[in-house]
Design an enzyme around this catalytic site. Structure first.
Site, mmCIF file in Angstrom:
data_model
loop_
_atom_site.group_PDB
_atom_site.id
_atom_site.type_symbol
_atom_site.label_atom_id
_atom_site.label_comp_id
_atom_site.label_asym_id
_atom_site.label_seq_id
_atom_site.Cartn_x
_atom_site.Cartn_y
_atom_site.Cartn_z
ATOM 1 N N HIS A 58 38.850 7.001 -32.091
ATOM 2 C CA HIS A 58 38.942 7.478 -30.701
ATOM 3 C C HIS A 58 39.605 8.845 -30.573
ATOM 4 O O HIS A 58 39.045 9.753 -29.964
ATOM 5 C CB HIS A 58 39.661 6.438 -29.855
ATOM 6 C CG HIS A 58 39.385 6.536 -28.393
ATOM 7 N ND1 HIS A 58 38.141 6.806 -27.871
ATOM 8 C CD2 HIS A 58 40.211 6.388 -27.309
ATOM 9 C CE1 HIS A 58 38.196 6.831 -26.560
ATOM 10 N NE2 HIS A 58 39.425 6.576 -26.187
ATOM 11 N N ASP B 171 34.687 7.737 -35.803
ATOM 12 C CA ASP B 171 34.101 8.802 -34.986
ATOM 13 C C ASP B 171 33.256 9.761 -35.832
ATOM 14 O O ASP B 171 33.486 10.967 -35.849
ATOM 15 C CB ASP B 171 35.203 9.557 -34.244
ATOM 16 C CG ASP B 171 36.000 8.647 -33.332
ATOM 17 O OD1 ASP B 171 35.844 8.771 -32.114
ATOM 18 O OD2 ASP B 171 36.773 7.798 -33.829
ATOM 19 N N HIS C 72 43.660 10.918 -25.045
ATOM 20 C CA HIS C 72 43.515 9.461 -24.917
ATOM 21 C C HIS C 72 44.857 8.725 -24.867
ATOM 22 O O HIS C 72 44.966 7.601 -25.381
ATOM 23 C CB HIS C 72 42.661 8.909 -26.057
ATOM 24 C CG HIS C 72 41.281 9.505 -26.091
ATOM 25 N ND1 HIS C 72 40.445 9.509 -25.002
ATOM 26 C CD2 HIS C 72 40.600 10.124 -27.104
ATOM 27 C CE1 HIS C 72 39.295 10.098 -25.327
ATOM 28 N NE2 HIS C 72 39.367 10.487 -26.586
ATOM 29 N N ASN D 284 33.633 3.595 -27.773
ATOM 30 C CA ASN D 284 33.174 3.841 -26.402
ATOM 31 C C ASN D 284 31.837 4.566 -26.367
ATOM 32 O O ASN D 284 31.035 4.368 -25.453
ATOM 33 C CB ASN D 284 34.231 4.616 -25.612
ATOM 34 C CG ASN D 284 34.611 5.922 -26.264
ATOM 35 O OD1 ASN D 284 35.163 5.917 -27.371
ATOM 36 N ND2 ASN D 284 34.362 7.039 -25.611
#
Length: 447
Positions: free
Chosen positions: A330, A150, A303, A210
């Site tokens: 994530h 990330d 999440h 994502n």
């Protein structure tokens, strides 16, 4: 009275100690987004340069040019400005509504010498770059990975990259969510510029997140920018996808898995993973690790359950193969688990590590569940990166480095014994099949 005063004093001292401990680290504020714009007229000069492993003694050199006519060639050699070899490759571009990318060039160079610095020029013009190849293959060969997830492109991203650069790593593993372009394609160009000083010098191996999907049903296919810009190697066991693959370096077999591709028993990813694990030779690569985006084990409030379906489909495959570690992103925080399988501590299980704290624009996931699970060993919401130092065939050192202002502070530090080591008492060959008949047909996560 004396006893009461003594107890009061001790309690006061304890509270002071707690306050001092809590005050030892004050999380710095957010830093602004960075955006490095391209400018000027069309040019054949290389931009957004990065390299990746492309097979035994091979490296893929990738770069962007704004000119459509620039050649896809790399001149290279072991002495600066003295190139003894040339390789040719392919170029591709893509459109995204009104955005039109430049030409992305991908050239595989080699065969190369192990642990050697090569100087190279992209397209026959522009500045000279250099990269260093990893150590040679071998079960007892040390190698060091930088691990991050990330990333994005904020002030904290820049700080993370600077700390990684100082770690003397051999290969970087990125657990998805690269640019945080989120449909605004110029941010992919900006990200490429930001990471060039680092990714042009050491191989970066990435998997998707994502934020890298960017698909619009019936209009834009998913991963269009990601697949064009970050071409990864196809695995020898039959993967024809840029979303999941494997590679080997030194004594390590690395699985790069896709949280956002099909993973049920009938999927190409599942069948590829079975075939890839079947060909792993722990006498040659005693370490077996995996990288994916959505974590399977997570005690952060953010999440929750996002990785559960993929875990239900694939955890037993990795467990039976005695995978040593799984790295995920994530969740924008750091968390390290003990060896775990089927939500329980297990001496033959996998060490899961969430490392989604590279510096993204969305900020940190600062809320953890009140009750810390028994398998969660260390958790903290701070930006940072990890370093996995494979010392030999049996032992590795994992450290997590928190971004404390502009310093990289070691906040978590453990030694790990490989499950292939004789002293682990978790023989790979004697592992039994579990849960095969009970697996459900599952689909990939949503965004």
């Amino acid at each position: 009275m004396a006893i009461i005063m003594l107890v009061t004093t001790l309690l006061s001292m304890a509270l002071l100690c707690e306050e001092a401990t809590a005050a030892a680290y004050v999380r710095p504020p957010a830093r602004p987004n960075l955006m490095l714009f391209a400018g000027g007229k069309k040019s054949i000069q290389p931009d957004q340069v990065h390299v990746s492993l492309a097979g035994p003694n091979r490296m893929r050199v990738s770069w962007m040019t704004s000119s459509m006519t620039a050649p896809s060639t790399v001149h290279y050699g072991t002495t600066s400005q003295q190139y003894t070899a040339i390789a040719s490759g392919v170029k591709k571009s893509y459109s995204y509504f009104l955005y039109k990318s430049g030409q992305m060039h991908h050239v595989v160079v080699g065969p190369l010498l192990d642990n050697t610095t090569y100087y190279y020029m992209c397209g026959g013009s522009g500045r000279e770059f250099k990269f260093t190849t990893p150590p040679p293959a071998g079960p007892d060969v040390p190698i060091k990975f930088a691990v991050v997830g990330d990333l994005g492109q904020t002030g904290w991203t820049k700080s993370t990259l600077e700390h990684i650069e100082n770690s003397n790593y051999n290969v970087l593993l990125l657990a998805g969510d690269l640019s945080y372009a989120d449909y605004y394609q110029p941010l992919w160009d900006s990200f490429g510029k930001l990471v060039t000083p680092y990714a042009s010098a050491k191989p970066w191996m990435v998997t998707l997140g994502n934020h890298d999907i960017e698909g619009i049903p019936y209009i834009v296919d998913p991963f269009r920018a990601y697949n064009t810009r970050w071409q990864m190697p196809y695995s020898e066991s039959g993967s024809v996808s840029n979303q999941f693959y494997s590679f080997e370096t030194a004594g390590v077999h690395v699985l790069m898995l896709a949280s956002y591709a099909d993973f049920d028993e009938d999927s190409s990813q599942y069948k590829w993973l079975q075939a890839d694990l079947a060909r792993v030779d722990r006498s040659r690569t005693p370490w077996l690790i995996a990288v994916l985006h959505a974590p399977w084990y997570n005690s952060n409030a953010a999440h929750q359950l996002n990785g559960d379906r993929m875990m239900a489909a694939m955890e037993s495959l990795l467990y039976e193969a005695r995978v040593d570690m799984v790295f995920a992103g994530h969740v924008h925080a750091y968390e390290r688990m003990t060896r775990v399988y089927s939500m329980k501590r297990d001496p033959c299980g996998i060490i899961h590590i969430t490392i989604g704290d590279g510096g993204n624009r969305e900020g940190l996931a600062q809320s953890f569940l009140d009750e810390q699970p028994e398998w969660s060993m260390y958790r903290e919401a701070s930006f940072g990166h990890g370093e996995l130092d494979m010392v030999n065939a049996t032992h590795a050192r994992w450290t997590w480095h928190r971004n404390d202002d502009d310093e990289a502070v070691v906040a978590d530090d453990i030694w790990i014994t490989s499950l292939s080591a004789p002293e682990s008492q978790c023989s790979v060959s004697s592992s039994t099949k579990r849960g095969v008949s009970n697996r459900r047909v599952l689909r990939p996560l949503g965004t």
